[in-house]
Scaffold this active site. Structure first.
Site, short mmCIF file in Angstrom:
data_model
loop_
_atom_site.label_atom_id
_atom_site.label_comp_id
_atom_site.label_asym_id
_atom_site.label_seq_id
_atom_site.Cartn_x
_atom_site.Cartn_y
_atom_site.Cartn_z
N ASP A 8 35.37 37.05 27.52
CA ASP A 8 36.57 37.25 27.45
C ASP A 8 36.96 35.72 27.71
O ASP A 8 36.33 34.83 28.02
CB ASP A 8 37.11 38.25 28.78
CG ASP A 8 38.69 38.25 28.61
OD1 ASP A 8 39.36 38.44 27.72
OD2 ASP A 8 38.99 38.04 30.04
N ASP A 178 38.15 44.90 28.83
CA ASP A 178 36.91 44.54 28.47
C ASP A 178 35.85 45.63 28.97
O ASP A 178 34.60 45.76 28.68
CB ASP A 178 36.56 43.31 29.55
CG ASP A 178 37.50 42.18 29.38
OD1 ASP A 178 37.02 41.75 28.24
OD2 ASP A 178 37.68 41.71 30.20
#
EC number: 3.1.3.18
Length: 226
Positions: A8, A178
């Site tokens: 990320d 995520d």
């Protein structure tokens, strides 16, 4: 050999003030395995990051709505449904919140992102009336997107194109978007600043936040590979 990474960006490769941590430019260019930058930002952002790091432009953008690997781009999801939700939200007095110029959404192809100051309750109420649309809170924006889209599904597409299994990846992230990546990666870490959803889905929650946490993962993976 070090493993491939699914990283990320916001909250994971950044400082607490939102800047890309300069250590990314020290550690990531030489990583001897594929790196997938998986973000909720619009497509140009992770491409630019990969470019300036000297990495292959292997990216997942818009929470999985866009996947780019080996020079090929896949677009997933129904942007019209997301835009219709946001239009209905506006008609009921809601505001997207980015002000004039809105570069947050200018290049977005599969979803709409609203400011974290937007009326989340109203937005979720409007979205709930539309099939196959959901609102995801990344801590940096509210993303209105297709339920068929996720970073985890996109990682499967990217991994297949690279000729490796998703379970070969180590993932690092910090938020709700995520979770799907953590579910398909072989090993997953939530940085200390992660939200409850990411913490609950990760294999481990790190003691350090932001890039400090990511650096600790990279250092550990290198030591393991030696």
């Amino acid at each position: 050999m070090v493993p491939p990474l699914a990283l990320d960006i916001d909250g994971t490769l950044t400082t607490p003030t939102g800047r890309i941590d300069p250590r990314a430019f020290e550690l990531l260019p030489a990583w001897d395995a594929p790196i997938v930058f998986a973000t909720g930002k619009a497509f140009p952002y992770p491409v630019a990051l990969a470019h300036f790091l000297g990495r292959e432009e292997t990216v997942i953008a818009e929470n999985g709505g866009v996947a780019h690997v080996e020079g090929e781009t896949a677009i997933v999801g129904d942007p019209d449904a997301a835009r219709a939700v946001v239009e209905a939200f506006r008609e009921r007095g809601g505001e997207v919140g980015w002000g004039d110029g809105d570069t947050v959404n200018r290049w977005r192809e599969t979803e709409v992102a609203l400011s974290p100051d937007a009326d989340a309750d109203l937005l979720r109420e409007v979205a709930a009336a539309v099939d196959d649309v959901e609102v995801v809170d990344t801590g940096y924006a509210y993303h209105v997107k297709s339920t068929a889209v996720s970073k985890g599904r996109a990682l499967g597409v990217v991994a297949d194109a690279l000729g490796v299994g998703p379970a070969s990846f180590v993932a690092v992230g910090d938020s709700e978007n995520d979770v799907s990546t953590f579910e398909v990666a072989g090993e997953s870490y939530a940085v200390a600043n992660a939200d409850d959803a990411a913490r609950g889905a990760a294999d481990a929650v790190l003691d350090e936040g932001f890039m400090d946490g990511t650096v600790s993962v990279l250092d550990g993976l290198r030591e393991r590979a030696e």
